[in-house]
Design an enzyme around this catalytic site. Structure first.
Site, PDB file in Angstrom:
ATOM      1  CB  ALA A 218      -0.919  -0.004   1.211  1.00 40.41           C
ATOM      2  CG  MET A 219      -0.978   4.982  -1.007  1.00 43.46           C
ATOM      3  SD  MET A 219      -1.806   6.060  -2.191  1.00 43.46           S
ATOM      4  CE  MET A 219      -3.449   6.156  -1.467  1.00 43.46           C
ATOM      5  NE  ARG A 220      -1.697   1.225   5.609  1.00 41.41           N
ATOM      6  CZ  ARG A 220      -2.571   0.548   4.896  1.00 41.41           C
ATOM      7  NH1 ARG A 220      -3.138   1.111   3.836  1.00 41.41           N
ATOM      8  NH2 ARG A 220      -2.886  -0.700   5.205  1.00 41.41           N
ATOM      9  CE1 TYR A 221       2.098  -0.289   6.485  1.00 37.53           C
ATOM     10  CE2 TYR A 221       0.852  -1.193   4.642  1.00 37.53           C
ATOM     11  CZ  TYR A 221       0.982  -0.954   5.993  1.00 37.53           C
ATOM     12  OH  TYR A 221       0.023  -1.383   6.856  1.00 37.53           O
ATOM     13  CB  THR A 222       5.815   2.231  -1.230  1.00 31.50           C
ATOM     14  OG1 THR A 222       4.650   2.968  -1.628  1.00 31.50           O
ATOM     15  CG2 THR A 222       5.504   0.753  -1.226  1.00 31.50           C
TER      16      THR A 222
END
EC number: 5.6.2.2
Length: 740
Positions: A121-125
């Site tokens: 998910a974009m909150r991790y990358t």
């Protein structure tokens, strides 16, 4: 009650409204969503992602930021669509196995070649731009492109990016619009740069000249391009076609190691396909599979052959034909041109149009810089006037209510120059500042002359463009990954090829029951038969060879030898799998290679030579091969010959004739020619093909007689002759055999 209508409303038929609404939607999808622009090779969402990241300061030298930050800026400022779709577009630009030259440098899980959509998910990358992205952005603030308001009119965004390289070919792309689609394969930067520079220097260059520099696409995953050169030329000439890409492999310690897969092919899926064939017993030559891919070896799939006798090339050819190890990549070079319209373009037109875009961009950049230089020289001229008259300037500023107007009138300077003088700081009034102004004037004047020379000479402008392309190619280019190789077309192994080759003896009984015994050391007459049934015929061969069954009417049938019931039992009736005509009896079997010669003869005396391939039939009703003739004639026992041979024919009257097998006609079907002369009431009872050096055995009841080659000389003659009478006691022959 009467219905009233607003004077400003418009009344349209439903079909006209629906047509207009659909066309508007179609054009929106085509122009603002699915197709890339020829100038920068980007779709709107990709362009907005790159621009938003540059605005966030996410250059290749900066610290990366959360991908969610970028996505938030993109959808909040420029692209009012779903965050997941925007993030997926961003992920694709970061995947080195999807983009030949990625635009986004991603940290974290951005998907794998086996599962490109397995990204976190974009909150991790986290992400930032790559160095290559600078070729799209470096000239953005230099007056090179047009700007347009964003969706709510609060910000401006670039209509296109000032690409220094033909990104539309380098990274390619796919897209599905309304009524059209695009599939542009990626290419090698150095090759595209060379072709572009050649076209720039030789505008009349044809497609063949360009393809000497850029012969084919270049995929990020490597593998081999095996498409013939003529098909690649047709692709580039029309903008449409297919590229056949094949995995590459090495042999290491007897094992096949696949080290590169076709573009957008999953290694895990390929292993699943191979494993499925192994489970279905359709790949007996493979004993094991392993996936040894890791960070250092992104693709390393190991196939273990069952033994060192396996034909590796044939095995791989089969896998290429039946799995994803070979793939056709579609190419449809459909882009939005400089005229704003979508069109499928050939290679030459595409490069020529991009060069027009690049030339216009460089010209705008130079003109923008020239304007800056001229404006600065104008200001420096005013400042120099002030320094030369510094005491008077100070006096005017201290004593006049409108010093700006007084200076303009006194020194004949413009309002811009007057404002620059008034904005000077006191510390810049040093004597040394005059020397700096004169030095800057000299530098800018030299630059002005250079810019004017570039803008005034098409030759110099082309050289500048070519030099910049060359420099970028040196900085960001690399070697070709997809080798161009001429290969034969992959062929899937037939079912017979895949079967283990085991010796087998097929036995047919008089009642039409069939079975197969392992090996050739079998006594077919000594097998156990049903009550009232007995041995009729047998044939020795292998389980992966063609098996032909013949009936008394001359029809031939095909069966799979490896599927026959075991000879441990009494077999199965052929009528369970074949549909002979009423009254027809099964009279013979033949097995061997498809090219094996078989002699078919009718009891009426005619016959011909054919092959097992010509007798093969997929129909349960078989095919008419021999026409036995009239008066109750039927198919005589058949015989096969694997080498140079002669044919021995015996009649019911005990006449034997031996003729050269080459004298028989070679037919696929028909009546054939006369084999031996018969008198009324006579018929052929047996035929036997054998080598001239072999011994013929004549069976009559329980008696038999051996005739060696020399002893058969008296019986040799021309085809259709009468032959010679066999000795007394052998006038009632029922079979012929071979010894040696």
């Amino acid at each position: 009650m009467a219905t009233t209508h607003d004077q400003d409303s418009e009344r349209l038929p439903l079909n006209a409204f629906a047509e207009k609404a659909y066309l508007d939607y179609a054009m929106y999808v085509i122009l603002d969503r699915a197709l890339p622009h020829v100038g920068d090779g980007l779709k709107p969402v990709q362009r907005r992602i790159v621009y938003a990241m540059s605005e966030l300061g996410l250059s290749a030298a900066s610290k990366p930021k959360k991908a969610a930050r970028t996505v938030g800026d993109v959808i909040g400022k420029f692209h009012p669509h779903g965050d997941s779709a925007c993030y997926e577009a961003m992920v694709i630009m970061a995947q080195p196995f999807t983009y030949r030259y990625p635009l986004v440098d991603g940290q974290g899980n951005w998907g794998t070649a086996d599962d490109p959509k397995s990204f976190a998910a974009m909150r991790y990358t986290e992400s930032r731009l790559t160095g290559y992205a600078a070729t799209l952005l470096a000239e953005l603030g230099q007056g090179t492109v047009d700007w347009q308001p964003n969706f709510d009119g609060t910000l401006d965004e670039p209509a296109t990016l000032p690409a220094r390289l033909p990104n539309v070919l380098l990274n390619g792309g796919t897209g599905i619009a309304v009524g059209m689609a695009t599939d542009i394969p990626p290419h090698n930067l150095r090759e595209v740069a060379a072709a572009t520079i050649h076209l720039l220097a030789h505008p009349e260059a044809d497609l063949d000249a360009l393809m000497t520099h850029m012969p084919a696409p270049d995929f990020p995953t490597g593998a081999e391009i095996i498409t013939p050169a003529a098909e690649l030329r047709r692709l580039y000439a029309t903008g449409n076609g297919q590229i056949k890409v094949r995995a590459t492999y090495q042999i290491e310690a007897g094992e096949v190691v696949i080290d590169a897969l076709p573009f957008q092919t999953s290694g895990a899926k390929v292993l699943e396909q191979i494993a499925a064939q192994m489970a279905a017993k359709k790949l007996p030559m493979v004993s094991d599979l392993r996936d040894e891919s890791d960070h250092e070896n992104p693709t390393r799939l190991v196939i273990v052959p069952r033994s060192n006798r396996v034909d590796t090339e044939a095995m791989m050819a089969h896998l290429f034909a039946t799995t994803g190890l070979e793939k056709n990549v579609r190419a449809n070079i459909n882009v939005i041109g400089l005229d704003g319209a979508p069109q499928v373009k050939n290679l030459r037109d595409l490069l020529a149009e991009w060069l027009s875009y690049r030339t216009a961009t460089v010209r705008r950049r130079l003109e923008y810089r020239l304007d800056q230089v001229v404006d600065r020289l104008h200001i420096l001229e005013g400042l120099l006037t002030a320094y030369l008259n510094i005491d008077e300037v100070i006096h005017i500023i201290r004593t006049e209510d409108e010093p700006r107007d007084v200076m303009m009138a006194r020194f004949e300077i413009t309002d811009v120059q007057a404002d620059a003088i008034l904005n000077l700081r006191l510390r810049h009034l040093m004597k040394l500042e005059e020397f700096k102004i004169r030095g800057e004037q000299d530098t800018l004047d030299a630059e002005r002359k250079k810019l004017e020379a570039l803008l005034g000479s098409e030759k110099k402008l082309k050289k500048l463009i070519a030099d910049e392309i060359t420099a970028d190619a040196e900085t960001y280019g690399d070697e070709r990954r997809s080798r161009l190789v001429a290969r034969e077309q992959a062929r899937a192994l037939s079912e017979a090829d895949l079967l283990p080759s085991e010796a087998v003896t097929v036995v047919l009984s008089r009642e039409g029951w069939i079975r197969a015994a392992k090996g050739h050391d079998v006594d077919p007459e000594g097998l156990n038969y049903r009550t009232g049934d007995a041995y009729l015929a047998h044939a020795a061969g292998r389980t992966n060879q063609a098996l032909i069954v013949l009936d008394s009417t001359g029809r031939s049938y095909s069966l799979a030898a490896h599927k026959l019931p075991s000879a441990r039992g009494q077999g199965e009736p052929l009528t369970g799998s074949l549909n002979p005509a009423n009254g027809a009896r099964f009279v013979g079997v033949a097995i061997g290679d498809e090219t094996l010669t078989c002699v078919l003869a009718s009891t009426a005396g005619n016959g011909f030579a054919t092959t097992l391939a010509d007798m093969a039939s997929r129909q349960k009703a078989g095919k008419a091969t021999l026409s036995p003739g009239k008066n109750g004639a039927s198919l005589a026992p058949t015989t096969t010959a694997a080498d140079e041979a002669e044919l021995c024919v015996v009649t019911s009257a005990g006449h034997l004739l031996c003729v050269a097998l080459a004298d028989l006609p070679q037919l696929a079907k028909g009546k054939g020619n006369k084999l031996i002369a018969l008198k009324t009431g006579e018929s052929i009872v047996a035929v036997q093909a054998l080598a001239r050096t072999a011994t013929l055995i004549v069976y009559s009841g329980k008696r038999y007689k051996s005739l060696k080659s020399a002893e058969r000389e008296a019986y040799r003659g021309a085809r259709a002759a009468r032959g010679q009478q066999l000795p007394r006691g052998f006038t009632s022959v029922h079979a012929l055999g071979v010894d040696g």
